[in-house]
Design a protein around this motif. Structure first.
Motif, PDB file in Angstrom:
ATOM      1  N   LEU A 167       3.837   2.404  -1.713  1.00  0.00           N
ATOM      2  CA  LEU A 167       5.057   3.421  -1.484  1.00  0.00           C
ATOM      3  C   LEU A 167       4.472   4.850  -2.005  1.00  0.00           C
ATOM      4  O   LEU A 167       4.755   5.763  -1.343  1.00  0.00           O
ATOM      5  CB  LEU A 167       6.263   2.949  -2.339  1.00  0.00           C
ATOM      6  CG  LEU A 167       7.299   3.707  -2.184  1.00  0.00           C
ATOM      7  CD1 LEU A 167       7.759   3.860  -0.794  1.00  0.00           C
ATOM      8  CD2 LEU A 167       8.402   3.231  -3.152  1.00  0.00           C
ATOM      9  N   ILE A 168       4.032   4.941  -3.306  1.00  0.00           N
ATOM     10  CA  ILE A 168       3.546   6.070  -3.659  1.00  0.00           C
ATOM     11  C   ILE A 168       2.272   6.771  -2.796  1.00  0.00           C
ATOM     12  O   ILE A 168       2.558   7.891  -2.485  1.00  0.00           O
ATOM     13  CB  ILE A 168       2.824   5.798  -4.988  1.00  0.00           C
ATOM     14  CG1 ILE A 168       3.882   5.666  -6.105  1.00  0.00           C
ATOM     15  CG2 ILE A 168       2.149   7.042  -5.720  1.00  0.00           C
ATOM     16  CD1 ILE A 168       3.500   5.062  -7.309  1.00  0.00           C
ATOM     17  N   ASN A 169       1.432   6.002  -2.299  1.00  0.00           N
ATOM     18  CA  ASN A 169       0.571   6.471  -1.250  1.00  0.00           C
ATOM     19  C   ASN A 169       1.237   6.822  -0.175  1.00  0.00           C
ATOM     20  O   ASN A 169       0.741   8.287   0.558  1.00  0.00           O
ATOM     21  CB  ASN A 169      -0.478   5.536  -0.877  1.00  0.00           C
ATOM     22  CG  ASN A 169      -1.348   4.995  -2.149  1.00  0.00           C
ATOM     23  OD1 ASN A 169      -1.826   5.865  -2.910  1.00  0.00           O
ATOM     24  ND2 ASN A 169      -1.948   3.926  -1.915  1.00  0.00           N
ATOM     25  N   HIS A 193       1.074  11.191   1.198  1.00  0.00           N
ATOM     26  CA  HIS A 193       0.449  11.227   2.461  1.00  0.00           C
ATOM     27  C   HIS A 193       1.727  12.127   3.277  1.00  0.00           C
ATOM     28  O   HIS A 193       1.150  13.109   3.697  1.00  0.00           O
ATOM     29  CB  HIS A 193       0.165  10.037   3.294  1.00  0.00           C
ATOM     30  CG  HIS A 193      -0.199  10.160   4.741  1.00  0.00           C
ATOM     31  ND1 HIS A 193      -1.546  10.800   4.882  1.00  0.00           N
ATOM     32  CD2 HIS A 193       0.552  10.217   6.003  1.00  0.00           C
ATOM     33  CE1 HIS A 193      -1.619  11.027   6.134  1.00  0.00           C
ATOM     34  NE2 HIS A 193      -0.434  10.495   6.853  1.00  0.00           N
ATOM     35  N   LEU A 194       2.848  11.841   3.226  1.00  0.00           N
ATOM     36  CA  LEU A 194       4.019  12.474   3.684  1.00  0.00           C
ATOM     37  C   LEU A 194       3.926  13.875   3.193  1.00  0.00           C
ATOM     38  O   LEU A 194       4.317  15.037   3.915  1.00  0.00           O
ATOM     39  CB  LEU A 194       5.079  11.632   3.847  1.00  0.00           C
ATOM     40  CG  LEU A 194       6.664  12.417   4.069  1.00  0.00           C
ATOM     41  CD1 LEU A 194       6.245  12.588   5.622  1.00  0.00           C
ATOM     42  CD2 LEU A 194       7.765  11.682   3.871  1.00  0.00           C
ATOM     43  N   SER A 195       4.107  14.044   1.847  1.00  0.00           N
ATOM     44  CA  SER A 195       4.216  15.177   1.201  1.00  0.00           C
ATOM     45  C   SER A 195       3.125  16.355   1.626  1.00  0.00           C
ATOM     46  O   SER A 195       3.403  17.472   1.540  1.00  0.00           O
ATOM     47  CB  SER A 195       4.411  15.140  -0.221  1.00  0.00           C
ATOM     48  OG  SER A 195       3.055  14.692  -0.881  1.00  0.00           O
ATOM     49  N   LYS A 196       2.125  15.601   1.958  1.00  0.00           N
ATOM     50  CA  LYS A 196       0.950  16.869   2.349  1.00  0.00           C
ATOM     51  C   LYS A 196       1.323  17.517   3.691  1.00  0.00           C
ATOM     52  O   LYS A 196       0.784  18.855   3.659  1.00  0.00           O
ATOM     53  CB  LYS A 196      -0.469  16.158   2.740  1.00  0.00           C
ATOM     54  CG  LYS A 196      -0.982  15.406   1.366  1.00  0.00           C
ATOM     55  CD  LYS A 196      -2.197  14.686   1.829  1.00  0.00           C
ATOM     56  CE  LYS A 196      -2.789  14.096   0.584  1.00  0.00           C
ATOM     57  NZ  LYS A 196      -4.096  13.185   0.921  1.00  0.00           N
ATOM     58  N   ASP A 197       2.141  17.261   4.470  1.00  0.00           N
ATOM     59  CA  ASP A 197       2.624  17.787   5.876  1.00  0.00           C
ATOM     60  C   ASP A 197       3.689  18.547   5.458  1.00  0.00           C
ATOM     61  O   ASP A 197       4.242  18.907   6.414  1.00  0.00           O
ATOM     62  CB  ASP A 197       2.837  16.783   6.677  1.00  0.00           C
ATOM     63  CG  ASP A 197       1.501  16.212   7.010  1.00  0.00           C
ATOM     64  OD1 ASP A 197       0.463  16.480   6.917  1.00  0.00           O
ATOM     65  OD2 ASP A 197       1.493  14.712   7.487  1.00  0.00           O
TER      66      ASP A 197
END
Length: 64
Positions: free
Chosen positions: A8-10, A14-18
């Protein structure tokens, strides 16, 4: 779908980079609010709901 914590953290990382800083702020606010809801839900006493249901069932069986 329930993910293991690391996965979940990964996915969140990953989502937060975009996301833009504003989007990330709103996203984190949503996560924070969901966490608070889960914590509140964990403290809810569901014992009274069972009593209400059995009362409804008793009334229902009397009517039929």
């Amino acid at each position: 779908m329930r993910l293991p914590t690391k996965q979940l953290i990964n996915k969140i990382e990953h989502l937060s980079k975009d996301l833009s800083p504003a989007q990330l702020g709103r996203f984190l606010d949503i996560i924070d609010a969901m966490t608070a809801l889960v914590e509140d839900a964990a403290t809810v006493d569901l014992g009274h709901d069972k009593n209400a249901k059995s009362s409804e069932q008793s009334t229902s069986s009397v009517i039929h």
